[in-house]
Design an enzyme around this catalytic site. Structure first.
Site, PDB file in Angstrom:
ATOM      1  CD  GLU A 155      -2.862   1.058   2.441  1.00  0.00           C
ATOM      2  OE1 GLU A 155      -3.619   2.029   2.644  1.00  0.00           O
ATOM      3  OE2 GLU A 155      -2.856   0.039   3.159  1.00  0.00           O
ATOM      4  N   GLY A 156       1.916   1.243   0.811  1.00  0.00           N
ATOM      5  CA  GLY A 156       2.820   2.387   0.859  1.00  0.00           C
ATOM      6  C   GLY A 156       3.564   2.596  -0.447  1.00  0.00           C
TER       7      GLY A 156
END
Length: 445
Positions: free
Chosen positions: A204-205
């Site tokens: 996600e990052g």
């Protein structure tokens, strides 16, 4: 498949500490990079006419100048493609419908995006998975309306859930995933190999960081960092240049990546349980009847998050309330964040709840965003908390701003005069991990 977030780097550690990130998104983004411009790569030929040789030289020089040299058949017609990414977040479900153009041998260039969302999030339907699937079906119909029917069968789609489903018991989260998976199998679109999944926080990052730097045309150059504050988790990602950061970071925070044929090291970590809603819970403590100095003095109400019910009474009003709340928040969450000194010298784009709370308090334009100094969040928090009046529609504003101040000032150690780029969109496109994830989806369809 090569690793997107590969083994950790630390010059002092032995091989036993190395880690390979192997989630579905852990593939090299070996794609030609572009945001609307076209780059050409000439290929040497032994025998050419003078005109063709001159044309090849022009293409070659232009390719060197641009630093991006994808292979492209200039005599072919461009192809229009679509990709669908569902973001099942903790506070809402969103659909991103992306439209790309590409030439044979080249990778997609983003042309347009359709974005819609529905609240509450999929995780709110833990006890009624069928109702949760209905919200996704509504968003799926939006995709149908915006993609030509003849393109449906070749358009890949996927749903990635974030912290909201990560925090649910496995049995409940799996039931939600299974029913959405059935919906996708019955849809006219092309389901990916794993169309419905809970996304790893590291991915996600990285995906959010990729999206921002793609839209800014910075891949292969001096990239910017990203801080994404969701409801259940917070991600920070940047490409460190100082050796001290690489050597002192926890071993699983540093990953080797290859993005659009550019290799680099990326510092990335997802703080599960430190999204804004989850942080509220940590400040309030055990569920049930609670009293909080961070709530308006005359507040008496209930709040529910991730299956926990709070019956909250406020206390204290007026001058000094911010100091008391800030102290309470720091005690709860202030020591839970890694803070390399290099963060102070990085350029960061902050979004999600960083954007929402800034916009709601007039610190930035509600659509275009803007620049916000770290200290401005603290200044606004003090103004809101110490006021004798509060917005009945936003009783958590004092607490939320105190949490954000703690994250930035005491967690990441950012100075008050450091400016953050607080943006919801870049060049008209949503500032979300979904675009980065869609690049992967398009590359593996």
């Amino acid at each position: 498949m090569s690793s997107l977030a590969g083994q950790a780097f630390n010059g002092r550690r032995t091989a036993s500490y190395q880690r390979i990130h192997t989630s579905p998104s852990s593939s090299n983004f070996n794609m030609s990079f572009g945001t609307g411009r076209v780059y050409f790569k000439s290929q040497a030929c032994l025998v050419m006419t003078a005109a063709v040789a001159l044309l090849s030289l022009i293409f070659f020089v232009f390719g060197l100048w641009s630093d991006h040299i994808p292979v492209m058949n200039i005599f072919a017609s461009p192809k229009t493609e679509y990709g669908i990414m569902f973001d099942a977040g903790s506070t809402g479900s969103r659909v991103h419908v992306y439209k790309f153009t590409s030439y044979p041998g080249s990778q997609p260039v983003l042309l347009d995006e359709i974005f819609e969302q529905i609240k509450p999030g999929l995780s709110s339907f833990a006890e009624q998975p069928e109702d949760g699937a209905k919200t996704i079906e509504k968003l799926l119909n939006i995709a149908k309306e915006n993609i030509p029917e003849e393109k449906w069968s070749e358009t890949p789609l996927a749903l990635k859930a974030t912290a909201g489903l990560r925090l649910l018991p496995e049995k409940q989260s799996q039931a939600l995933l299974d029913i959405v998976n059935e919906l996708f199998e019955q849809s006219p679109f092309k389901a990916s190999e794993e169309p419905v999944s809970i996304m790893d926080g590291t991915d996600e990052g990285i995906f959010a960081w990729l999206t921002v730097n793609y839209l800014l045309d910075l891949i292969g150059h001096d990239t910017v960092g990203t801080i994404d504050l969701g409801g259940g988790s917070m991600q920070i990602t940047f490409s460190p240049v100082e050796r001290k950061t690489l050597e002192s970071a926890p071993y699983d925070y540093i990953h080797d990546t290859s993005v659009f044929n550019h290799g680099m090291k990326v510092y990335v970590h997802s703080y599960l349980g430190l999204g804004l809603m989850s942080a509220r819970q940590q400040v309030l403590g055990k569920a049930g009847d609670v009293t909080s100095v961070c709530m308006p003095g005359d507040y008496n109400g209930s709040w529910k998050n991730a299956g926990s019910q709070y019956n909250i009474r406020g206390e204290m009003s007026g001058r000094g309330k911010f100091d008391a709340c800030y102290k309470e928040v720091k005690k709860a969450i202030g020591e839970k964040i890694n803070r390399p000194d290099e963060l102070k010298r990085e350029t960061f784009y902050a979004f999600s709840y960083f954007f929402d709370r800034a916009a709601e308090n007039g610190l930035i334009h509600p659509e275009d965003g803007g620049i916000v100094a770290v200290g401005k969040y603290a200044e606004t928090a003090e103004k809101v908390c110490d006021s004798d009046k509060h917005d009945a529609e936003a009783p958590f504003m004092c607490m939320d701003l105190a949490i954000i101040t703690t994250f930035l000032r005491d967690g990441y150690g950012l100075p008050d005069d450091m400016n953050l780029q607080v943006r919801k969109k870049i060049r008209g496109k949503e500032n979300s991990w979904a675009l980065g994830a869609t690049f992967f989806l398009m590359n593996t369809k």
